[in-house]
Motif scaffolding. Structure first.
Motif, PDB file in Angstrom:
ATOM      1  N   PHE A   1     -59.338 -47.932  57.913  1.00  0.00           N
ATOM      2  CA  PHE A   1     -59.092 -48.162  59.345  1.00  0.00           C
ATOM      3  C   PHE A   1     -57.681 -47.745  59.796  1.00  0.00           C
ATOM      4  O   PHE A   1     -57.538 -46.975  60.739  1.00  0.00           O
ATOM      5  CB  PHE A   1     -59.349 -49.631  59.682  1.00  0.00           C
ATOM      6  N   LEU A   2     -56.638 -48.253  59.130  1.00  0.00           N
ATOM      7  CA  LEU A   2     -55.285 -47.942  59.580  1.00  0.00           C
ATOM      8  C   LEU A   2     -54.957 -46.458  59.426  1.00  0.00           C
ATOM      9  O   LEU A   2     -54.202 -45.902  60.224  1.00  0.00           O
ATOM     10  CB  LEU A   2     -54.267 -48.803  58.827  1.00  0.00           C
ATOM     11  N   SER A   3     -55.511 -45.826  58.410  1.00  0.00           N
ATOM     12  CA  SER A   3     -55.257 -44.387  58.229  1.00  0.00           C
ATOM     13  C   SER A   3     -55.772 -43.580  59.422  1.00  0.00           C
ATOM     14  O   SER A   3     -55.185 -42.563  59.802  1.00  0.00           O
ATOM     15  CB  SER A   3     -55.917 -43.885  56.935  1.00  0.00           C
ATOM     16  N   LYS A   4     -56.854 -44.058  60.029  1.00  0.00           N
ATOM     17  CA  LYS A   4     -57.418 -43.343  61.188  1.00  0.00           C
ATOM     18  C   LYS A   4     -56.547 -43.508  62.432  1.00  0.00           C
ATOM     19  O   LYS A   4     -56.612 -42.684  63.354  1.00  0.00           O
ATOM     20  CB  LYS A   4     -58.846 -43.829  61.451  1.00  0.00           C
ATOM     21  N   LEU A   5     -55.733 -44.579  62.463  1.00  0.00           N
ATOM     22  CA  LEU A   5     -54.791 -44.737  63.570  1.00  0.00           C
ATOM     23  C   LEU A   5     -53.644 -43.733  63.467  1.00  0.00           C
ATOM     24  O   LEU A   5     -53.034 -43.366  64.473  1.00  0.00           O
ATOM     25  CB  LEU A   5     -54.215 -46.152  63.591  1.00  0.00           C
ATOM     26  N   VAL A   6     -53.366 -43.291  62.259  1.00  0.00           N
ATOM     27  CA  VAL A   6     -52.233 -42.400  62.026  1.00  0.00           C
ATOM     28  C   VAL A   6     -52.655 -40.935  62.078  1.00  0.00           C
ATOM     29  O   VAL A   6     -52.048 -40.122  62.793  1.00  0.00           O
ATOM     30  CB  VAL A   6     -51.566 -42.707  60.671  1.00  0.00           C
ATOM     31  N   LEU A   7     -53.676 -40.600  61.301  1.00  0.00           N
ATOM     32  CA  LEU A   7     -54.072 -39.191  61.169  1.00  0.00           C
ATOM     33  C   LEU A   7     -54.933 -38.773  62.358  1.00  0.00           C
ATOM     34  O   LEU A   7     -55.998 -39.343  62.603  1.00  0.00           O
ATOM     35  CB  LEU A   7     -54.812 -38.974  59.854  1.00  0.00           C
ATOM     36  N   SER A   8     -54.483 -37.783  63.071  1.00  0.00           N
ATOM     37  CA  SER A   8     -55.137 -37.355  64.312  1.00  0.00           C
ATOM     38  C   SER A   8     -56.330 -36.447  64.084  1.00  0.00           C
ATOM     39  O   SER A   8     -57.139 -36.225  64.987  1.00  0.00           O
ATOM     40  CB  SER A   8     -54.115 -36.619  65.189  1.00  0.00           C
TER      41      SER A   8
ATOM     42  N   ALA B   1     -47.688 -41.543  66.239  1.00  0.00           N
ATOM     43  CA  ALA B   1     -48.907 -42.115  65.661  1.00  0.00           C
ATOM     44  C   ALA B   1     -48.603 -43.109  64.548  1.00  0.00           C
ATOM     45  O   ALA B   1     -49.436 -43.962  64.223  1.00  0.00           O
ATOM     46  CB  ALA B   1     -49.810 -40.996  65.146  1.00  0.00           C
ATOM     47  N   MET B   2     -47.416 -43.017  63.952  1.00  0.00           N
ATOM     48  CA  MET B   2     -47.079 -43.910  62.846  1.00  0.00           C
ATOM     49  C   MET B   2     -46.609 -45.283  63.318  1.00  0.00           C
ATOM     50  O   MET B   2     -46.528 -46.229  62.533  1.00  0.00           O
ATOM     51  CB  MET B   2     -45.997 -43.269  61.971  1.00  0.00           C
ATOM     52  N   LYS B   3     -46.285 -45.424  64.587  1.00  0.00           N
ATOM     53  CA  LYS B   3     -45.682 -46.667  65.065  1.00  0.00           C
ATOM     54  C   LYS B   3     -46.664 -47.829  65.131  1.00  0.00           C
ATOM     55  O   LYS B   3     -46.322 -48.961  64.749  1.00  0.00           O
ATOM     56  CB  LYS B   3     -45.057 -46.435  66.446  1.00  0.00           C
ATOM     57  N   LEU B   4     -47.878 -47.602  65.629  1.00  0.00           N
ATOM     58  CA  LEU B   4     -48.816 -48.703  65.864  1.00  0.00           C
ATOM     59  C   LEU B   4     -49.186 -49.474  64.601  1.00  0.00           C
ATOM     60  O   LEU B   4     -49.093 -50.715  64.586  1.00  0.00           O
ATOM     61  CB  LEU B   4     -50.068 -48.188  66.582  1.00  0.00           C
ATOM     62  N   PRO B   5     -49.618 -48.811  63.510  1.00  0.00           N
ATOM     63  CA  PRO B   5     -49.981 -49.610  62.324  1.00  0.00           C
ATOM     64  C   PRO B   5     -48.814 -50.409  61.770  1.00  0.00           C
ATOM     65  O   PRO B   5     -49.005 -51.534  61.286  1.00  0.00           O
ATOM     66  CB  PRO B   5     -50.479 -48.550  61.320  1.00  0.00           C
ATOM     67  N   TYR B   6     -47.604 -49.860  61.862  1.00  0.00           N
ATOM     68  CA  TYR B   6     -46.451 -50.593  61.329  1.00  0.00           C
ATOM     69  C   TYR B   6     -45.995 -51.701  62.278  1.00  0.00           C
ATOM     70  O   TYR B   6     -45.443 -52.719  61.831  1.00  0.00           O
ATOM     71  CB  TYR B   6     -45.314 -49.630  60.998  1.00  0.00           C
ATOM     72  N   LEU B   7     -46.252 -51.536  63.570  1.00  0.00           N
ATOM     73  CA  LEU B   7     -46.007 -52.638  64.501  1.00  0.00           C
ATOM     74  C   LEU B   7     -46.939 -53.799  64.176  1.00  0.00           C
ATOM     75  O   LEU B   7     -46.506 -54.967  64.110  1.00  0.00           O
ATOM     76  CB  LEU B   7     -46.225 -52.170  65.941  1.00  0.00           C
ATOM     77  N   ILE B   8     -48.213 -53.503  63.977  1.00  0.00           N
ATOM     78  CA  ILE B   8     -49.190 -54.541  63.629  1.00  0.00           C
ATOM     79  C   ILE B   8     -48.791 -55.237  62.335  1.00  0.00           C
ATOM     80  O   ILE B   8     -48.769 -56.477  62.245  1.00  0.00           O
ATOM     81  CB  ILE B   8     -50.598 -53.928  63.497  1.00  0.00           C
ATOM     82  N   LEU B   9     -48.460 -54.433  61.311  1.00  0.00           N
ATOM     83  CA  LEU B   9     -48.084 -55.005  60.018  1.00  0.00           C
ATOM     84  C   LEU B   9     -46.830 -55.859  60.142  1.00  0.00           C
ATOM     85  O   LEU B   9     -46.753 -56.963  59.586  1.00  0.00           O
ATOM     86  CB  LEU B   9     -47.868 -53.884  58.998  1.00  0.00           C
ATOM     87  N   GLY B  10     -45.829 -55.384  60.890  1.00  0.00           N
ATOM     88  CA  GLY B  10     -44.589 -56.134  61.058  1.00  0.00           C
ATOM     89  C   GLY B  10     -44.812 -57.484  61.713  1.00  0.00           C
ATOM     90  O   GLY B  10     -44.236 -58.500  61.297  1.00  0.00           O
ATOM     91  N   LEU B  11     -45.663 -57.527  62.735  1.00  0.00           N
ATOM     92  CA  LEU B  11     -45.945 -58.788  63.424  1.00  0.00           C
ATOM     93  C   LEU B  11     -46.691 -59.766  62.507  1.00  0.00           C
ATOM     94  O   LEU B  11     -46.419 -60.973  62.517  1.00  0.00           O
ATOM     95  CB  LEU B  11     -46.767 -58.518  64.693  1.00  0.00           C
ATOM     96  N   VAL B  12     -47.621 -59.240  61.725  1.00  0.00           N
ATOM     97  CA  VAL B  12     -48.353 -60.096  60.775  1.00  0.00           C
ATOM     98  C   VAL B  12     -47.399 -60.662  59.725  1.00  0.00           C
ATOM     99  O   VAL B  12     -47.493 -61.836  59.344  1.00  0.00           O
ATOM    100  CB  VAL B  12     -49.501 -59.302  60.114  1.00  0.00           C
ATOM    101  N   LEU B  13     -46.475 -59.833  59.241  1.00  0.00           N
ATOM    102  CA  LEU B  13     -45.496 -60.295  58.253  1.00  0.00           C
ATOM    103  C   LEU B  13     -44.619 -61.410  58.809  1.00  0.00           C
ATOM    104  O   LEU B  13     -44.343 -62.405  58.121  1.00  0.00           O
ATOM    105  CB  LEU B  13     -44.629 -59.116  57.801  1.00  0.00           C
ATOM    106  N   LEU B  14     -44.190 -61.262  60.061  1.00  0.00           N
ATOM    107  CA  LEU B  14     -43.387 -62.316  60.683  1.00  0.00           C
ATOM    108  C   LEU B  14     -44.185 -63.606  60.834  1.00  0.00           C
ATOM    109  O   LEU B  14     -43.666 -64.705  60.597  1.00  0.00           O
ATOM    110  CB  LEU B  14     -42.881 -61.849  62.048  1.00  0.00           C
ATOM    111  N   ALA B  15     -45.452 -63.480  61.235  1.00  0.00           N
ATOM    112  CA  ALA B  15     -46.311 -64.660  61.372  1.00  0.00           C
ATOM    113  C   ALA B  15     -46.483 -65.358  60.022  1.00  0.00           C
ATOM    114  O   ALA B  15     -46.443 -66.596  59.935  1.00  0.00           O
ATOM    115  CB  ALA B  15     -47.664 -64.258  61.951  1.00  0.00           C
ATOM    116  N   ALA B  16     -46.652 -64.562  58.961  1.00  0.00           N
ATOM    117  CA  ALA B  16     -46.793 -65.129  57.620  1.00  0.00           C
ATOM    118  C   ALA B  16     -45.517 -65.852  57.199  1.00  0.00           C
ATOM    119  O   ALA B  16     -45.564 -66.922  56.565  1.00  0.00           O
ATOM    120  CB  ALA B  16     -47.128 -64.029  56.617  1.00  0.00           C
TER     121      ALA B  16
END
Length: 415
Positions: free
Chosen positions: A154-161, A188-203
Motif C-alpha cells: 500500500f505505502l509503496s503505491k503512494l510513492v511510486l507514480s 510523493a515521498m512526503k505523505l507516507p512519512y507524514l503518516i508514519l511520523g504521526l503514528v510514531l508520536l502517538a505511540a
C-alpha cells in the motif's frame, strides 16, 4: 509480575515490531524513487540501504548503555521521538532534493528504530518462560511481517507514480518540464512519512502513559554492573549468532532492496504491477511468520531454522540459473522461508545469557550492519553484469548457508 500484566506489556511492545517493519520495508521503494528523483544508477541508489543500516552498527552499544542506565521504557520513548523527527524531515528534503540530505534523514530514522529493536527483542525474550522465548519472539515478529506487507502493498503505491522518464523521454507537454517531474516525484515521498511520523508520536504518548513492567534481568541488575559487557562475546553460541545474523540480514536485504529494481529493470514489469508483486512478496513473508510460529509448537526452532535455510539455498540456485519471471517466483518462496530466520537466530543466541542479555542483544542488533554492505555488493554485481544479472543471487545463497550451519550446530550452548 502477573501474567495479565505480562500480556498487556507484550501486546504494547508487539506494536513496535509493526512500526519498524514499515520503516525498513519502505527502503526498497525509496531506492527505486531515489533512482528517479536524484538520477542515480542501481549501485549508487543502493547506498540508501547503507545509510539506514549503518545506524544499526554505530548505535546499539550506546543504546544498550542508555537502557541499562535507565530502563527499556525510556529507550522506547526516545527511539519513537527520534524516528518521528526523521520522518518529518522529508518536508524540507523535498525542497532541497539532495541525495546526501536524504541519506542523513534515513540515518536519523534508523537510529530511532534501532532504539526500538535493541529494546524490544530482548524484552520479549525476557518477559516469560525462557523455554518458549523463540516462539514468543516469532509471534512478535509476525507483526513485523504485517508491517512489511502494508509498506510493500500500500505505502509503496503512494510513492511510486508508475512514471519513469529520463530527460530524453519526458513528454514536452509535462507540466513544469523536467524540474516539474522531479518535484512531483520528491513530493510523493512526503505523505507516507507524514503518516508514519504521526503514528510514531502517538505511540510515544501511549508508552509515556502506560506502565511497562520490568523484566527479571532489570530487577536483578546490580548498581555497579557494567553498562555494556564485552565479555558476553566469549559465549560461542552468541558469537556465532552475531555472525549468522550478519549474513542473514545481508542476504535478506539484498533480495528485498533490489526486488523492485529486479522487476522493473530486468523482468520488464511495469512499476505499478511491480509494487503489487512486492506486496505479494511481503505477504508470503507474513504468512511464513504465522505458519512458522504455529509449527514451533511441534518442532524445535533450530531444526526449522536449518530446514528453512536449506530451502532458501536451493531457491537461490533457481534464481541464479533462470532469472526473469522464474527467478521472481522463486523469490516469493524465498520470502516465505526467510520469515522465521531472524527471530529464531536472535532468541537462540540470547539463550542463557541472564543479566548479560542487554549486552548480547546490542551485539546481535549491530550484526544488522550486514544490510549496509552485502546488498551493495549484490547491486554492484548485478549492475556490472547486465546480461547475466541473476548471478548476483549467489551472494544471498552463501548467506543462507551460514544460517543453515547455525541452526545445525552453531546454536549449541557450550560455555
Amino acid at each position: 509480575m502477573s501474567k495479565q500484566n505480562n500480556r498487556l506489556a507484550l501486546g504494547i511492545v508487539f506494536s513496535l515490531f509493526f512500526l519498524w517493519a514499515i520503516s525498513s520495508n519502505l527502503l526498497p521503494t525509496m531506492i527505486r524513487q531515489m533512482m528517479k528523483t536524484c538520477e542515480l544508477n542501481t549501485f549508487v541508489a543502493s547506498f540508501t540501504e547503507s545509510a539506514y543500516w549503518l545506524a544499526y552498527f554505530i548505535c546499539p552499544i550506546p543504546i544498550a548503555m542508555f537502557t541499562k542506565r535507565y530502563n527499556y521504557k525510556a529507550g522506547i520513548i526516545l527511539g519513537l521521538a527520534l524516528a518521528a523527527f526523521g520522518c518529518f524531515m522529508f518536508f524540507p528534503a523535498s525542497a532541497v532534493k539532495s541525495y546526501p540530505f536524504y541519506l542523513a534523514i534515513f540515518f536519523v530514522i534508523a537510529t530511532g528504530m534501532c532504539f526500538l529493536e535493541t529494546v524490544a527483542n530482548p524484552y520479549v525474550t525476557s518477559l516469560g518462560d525462557p523455554a518458549t522465548a523463540p516462539r514468543r519472539l516469532n509471534l512478535a515478529q509476525a507483526f513485523n511481517g504485517l508491517g512489511a506487507f502494508i509498506a510493500a502493498m500500500f505505502l509503496s503505491k503512494l510513492v511510486l507514480s508508475g512514471q519513469s522518464f529520463t530527460r530524453e523521454t519526458l513528454p514536452a507537454s509535462y507540466p513544469g518540464g523536467w524540474e516539474g517531474y522531479i518535484q512531483s516525484e520528491a513530493n510523493a515521498m512526503k505523505l507516507p512519512y507524514l503518516i508514519l511520523g504521526l503514528v510514531l508520536l502517538a505511540a510515544a504518548v501511549v508508552f509515556v502513559l502506560t506502565h511497562i513492567p520490568k523484566t527479571q534481568d532489570e530487577i536483578d541488575q546490580k548498581a555497579d554492573e557494567k553498562l555494556i559487557d564485552f565479555s558476553v562475546l566469549r559465549r560461542s553460541h552468541l558469537r556465532k549468532g552475531v555472525i549468522a545474523q550478519f549474513f542473514y540480514n545481508g542476504g535478506q536485504t539484498a533480495i528485498n532492496s533490489l526486488f523492485l529494481v529486479y522487476c522493473c529493470t530486468y523482468a520488464g514489469i511495469e512499476e505499478s504491477t511491480a509494487t503489487t508483486f512486492f506486496g505479494l512478496y511481503m505477504l508470503c513473508f507474513l504468512v511464513g511468520r504465522w505458519v512458522g510460529t504455529l509449527l514451533m509448537g511441534k518442532f524445535r526452532p533450530q531444526d526449522m531454522l536449518t530446514v528453512y535455510a536449506i530451502a532458501n539455498i536451493l531457491l537461490c540456485i533457481v534464481v541464479v540459473c533462470f532469472g526473469g519471471m522464474v527467478g521472481l517466483y522463486a523469490m516469493m518462496a524465498i520470502s516465505f522461508f526467510m520469515s522465521i530466520m531472524y527471530p529464531t537466530q536472535f532468541s537462540l543466541a540470547l539463550d542463557g545469557l541472564g543479566e548479560k542479555t542487554k549486552s548480547g542483544s546490542a551485539f546481535l542488533v549491530m550484526a544488522i550492519v550486514g544490510n549496509a554492505c552485502l546488498p551493495q555488493l549484490t547491486a554492484f554485481v548485478m549492475n556490472s553484469n547486465p546480461n547475466i544479472y541473476h548471478i548476483a543471487y549467489l551472494i544471498p545463497m552463501v548467506c543462507f548457508a551460514v544460517c543453515a550451519y547455525y541452526g545445525w550446530k552453531g546454536h549449541v550452548v557450550k560455555d
